[in-house]
Design an enzyme around this catalytic site. Sequence first.
Site, PDB file in Angstrom:
ATOM      1  N   GLU A 214       0.809  -1.222   0.000  1.00 28.44           N
ATOM      2  CA  GLU A 214       0.000   0.000   0.000  1.00 28.44           C
ATOM      3  C   GLU A 214       0.843   1.273   0.000  1.00 28.44           C
ATOM      4  O   GLU A 214       0.790   2.069   0.953  1.00 28.44           O
ATOM      5  CB  GLU A 214      -0.965  -0.003   1.191  1.00 28.44           C
ATOM      6  CG  GLU A 214      -1.934  -1.163   1.154  1.00 28.44           C
ATOM      7  CD  GLU A 214      -3.068  -1.038   2.167  1.00 28.44           C
ATOM      8  OE1 GLU A 214      -2.981  -0.198   3.077  1.00 28.44           O
ATOM      9  OE2 GLU A 214      -4.055  -1.784   2.045  1.00 28.44           O
ATOM     10  N   GLU A 400      -5.048  -8.587   0.345  1.00 29.98           N
ATOM     11  CA  GLU A 400      -5.725  -8.347   1.624  1.00 29.98           C
ATOM     12  C   GLU A 400      -7.208  -8.107   1.386  1.00 29.98           C
ATOM     13  O   GLU A 400      -7.585  -7.491   0.388  1.00 29.98           O
ATOM     14  CB  GLU A 400      -5.186  -7.101   2.351  1.00 29.98           C
ATOM     15  CG  GLU A 400      -3.836  -7.243   2.961  1.00 29.98           C
ATOM     16  CD  GLU A 400      -3.391  -5.967   3.689  1.00 29.98           C
ATOM     17  OE1 GLU A 400      -4.243  -5.188   4.153  1.00 29.98           O
ATOM     18  OE2 GLU A 400      -2.169  -5.766   3.774  1.00 29.98           O
TER      19      GLU A 400
HETATM   20  C1  FCB Z   1      -4.412  -2.346   5.436  1.00 27.60           C
HETATM   21  C2  FCB Z   1      -2.989  -2.643   5.891  1.00 27.60           C
HETATM   22  C3  FCB Z   1      -2.904  -3.782   6.861  1.00 27.60           C
HETATM   23  C4  FCB Z   1      -4.023  -3.768   7.875  1.00 27.60           C
HETATM   24  C5  FCB Z   1      -5.363  -3.611   7.191  1.00 27.60           C
HETATM   25  C6  FCB Z   1      -6.544  -3.617   8.122  1.00 27.60           C
HETATM   26  O1  FCB Z   1      -4.498  -1.058   4.960  1.00 27.60           O
HETATM   27  O2  FCB Z   1      -2.185  -2.953   4.774  1.00 27.60           O
HETATM   28  O3  FCB Z   1      -1.632  -3.730   7.448  1.00 27.60           O
HETATM   29  O4  FCB Z   1      -3.814  -2.781   8.803  1.00 27.60           O
HETATM   30  O5  FCB Z   1      -5.375  -2.431   6.449  1.00 27.60           O
END
Ligand code: FCB
Length: 497
Positions: A214, A400
Site C-alpha cells: 500500500e 488483503e
Molecule cells: C491495510 C494494511 C494492513 C491492515 C489492514 C486492516 O491497509 O495494509 O496492514 O492494517 O489495512
Amino acid sequence: MDRRRFLINSSLAAMGGMTFSRYMLGAQMHWPPHGPGMPPPGSVSEAEIKAARFPKDFYWGTATAAYQVEGAWTADGKGESIWDRFSHVVGNIKGGDTGDVACDSYYRYPEDIAIMQQLHQKSVRFSVSWPRIQPMGTGNVNQKGLDHYSKVVDAMLKANLRPMCTLYHWDLPQALQDKGGWPNRDLYKYFADYAEIVTKALGDRVDTWAIFNEPWVFTFLGYGIGIHAPGLTGIDGFLKAAHTVNLAQGEAYRAMRAVSAKAKIGTAFSMSPGAPATDSTEDVAAARRFNAVNNVYFLDTALYGRYPDAFEGGIPYKKMGFREGDGEIMKAKLDWMGINYYNRHIISYAKDAEYGENFNAVMPHQGPITYNGWEVWPRGMYDIVTQMWKTYKLPIEITENGCAYSDGPLSDDPDKVPDARRTTFYREHLAELARAMRDGADVRGYHAWSILDNFEWAEGYSQRFGMTYIDFRTEKRTIKDSGHWYGRVSAAGRLDV
Ligand code: FCB
C-alpha cells in the site's frame, strides 16, 4: 483525525481542509429498498454463493505484516523502526498501545504456521522487517535477522505453504527517517540494496514477492496527514515521498530480477472502486482523478514510466522533485498486481484542493458497518477486480481483504469464538471474487486479512481483524468460527460448506 475518519474522507482534499457532507451525497443516490427482514443493501444472494467455484491450484491464504505481529522489537540486533519510535510517543496510538510484543510471532511463528496448516492454507503473505536486516537502513547486514526469516520460510515450506514475501510493510529503519525518510530521494537506492540482500538470502525458496504494501497509504498517512509513522504533515512531503517510492519500486525490481530470473514480482496496492456521485462531467472526471491518485499512482508509474493524470492542471513535477530520466527509473515490469480491497467510495467534484486533485471521496454507509466504521460492500470486490483486469490484463492476487469485529471467546466455552458476521463478510466477498473470475479476470490467490488479531496501527489492539482470537495478556490463540469455516472453504474450493 483517526483512520476511520480519514477513510470516510480519504482524498487529498482533506489536506486542504475541505469539508464534505456525506448526508448530502447520500440523498442524491438511489438506495435500493431495505428494511426489517430484507437482506442488507449490497449483500450477495445464496444462489451466487452456491455458484462460486475456485480452481484447484487457487492460492487460499492469509496475510500479516512484521510490525503488526512479531513483537521482539529489540531482539537479535534489530534496529529501531519508525513504528517503534511513533508508537512510543503517548497520544499517537489508541490506548497507548505499541507493537513491542504484539502477537509475539517472532517466537511463536511455529504455532501460527500450525494454525494455517490446520486450516488447509496454501499461501501465506508475510513481511520482512527492514531494520532486522539492516539496523541502520544502509550498509551492515544483520545475519541474525536474515537467519530468522530463513527459518520462517523453511517452516512455511514444510507446511506446504507458498511464502509470499512483502519487502516493505511500513517499518522503515528510524535511522533513515533521521535522514529525511521517504521524501529523501537517496532512499530509493538504499531500498534497492535492501531488496537485493533479501532476495539473495531467500530467493532460492521464495518465488512470489510484493515490493511494497500500500504505497499510497504509507506515503499519504505517514507524510501527508501524519496519522501514521513518522507522523509528518504537508502535501509537499507526500508528493516527494511518493516519488521516491515510485523510483524505489523500479530500482528494487531490477535489483531483484538480477538476482532471480524466476521471481514473480508485484506490489500490494490499496484499491477502492470510486463511482461518481452523479453523471455530471465534473463528477465523472473527479472519479477518474480519484482512481489515478488512490488506485494506480504507483502502478502506471511502474508499467508505463509515467504518472497517471491525477491532477487538474497537470502533474506537479517540481514539487515532487521529478528529474529527467526518472520515468525510466520508475519502470518495473511487474508480473502480477496485488489488490487490497476493503471498501468503496463515492466521488464528487470539489474545487480548489491544494494541488488540483479536486475531488471529495466519501465512504458510504449504505451497507452494514464493521467495528471500525468501514462499510461492508462485497460488490466492490467484483468492481475493482474487473476494472483492473480489463485495464491492465495482469494476473491478480487479492493480497488483503477483511473486517474488524470484536467478538471474543464464550465465557462458558472459551475455545469457541462465534463471529458469524466475519464469515458472512468473507463468503460474500469471495462470491463476488468468483463472479469476477467467471467473467474472465485472472485471479490466482486470495489472502484474508488476517490470520491473527494484531496491532492495527494507530488503532492499536482495539480493532480485531483476525480469524484467530488472541488474548493479548497470555498470547493464547483460539481459532474463531470464521477461521474454521475458511479452512473448510480452502479445502473444498467452494463457499457452500
Ligand atoms: C491495510 C494494511 C494492513 C491492515 C489492514 C486492516 O491497509 O495494509 O496492514 O492494517 O489495512
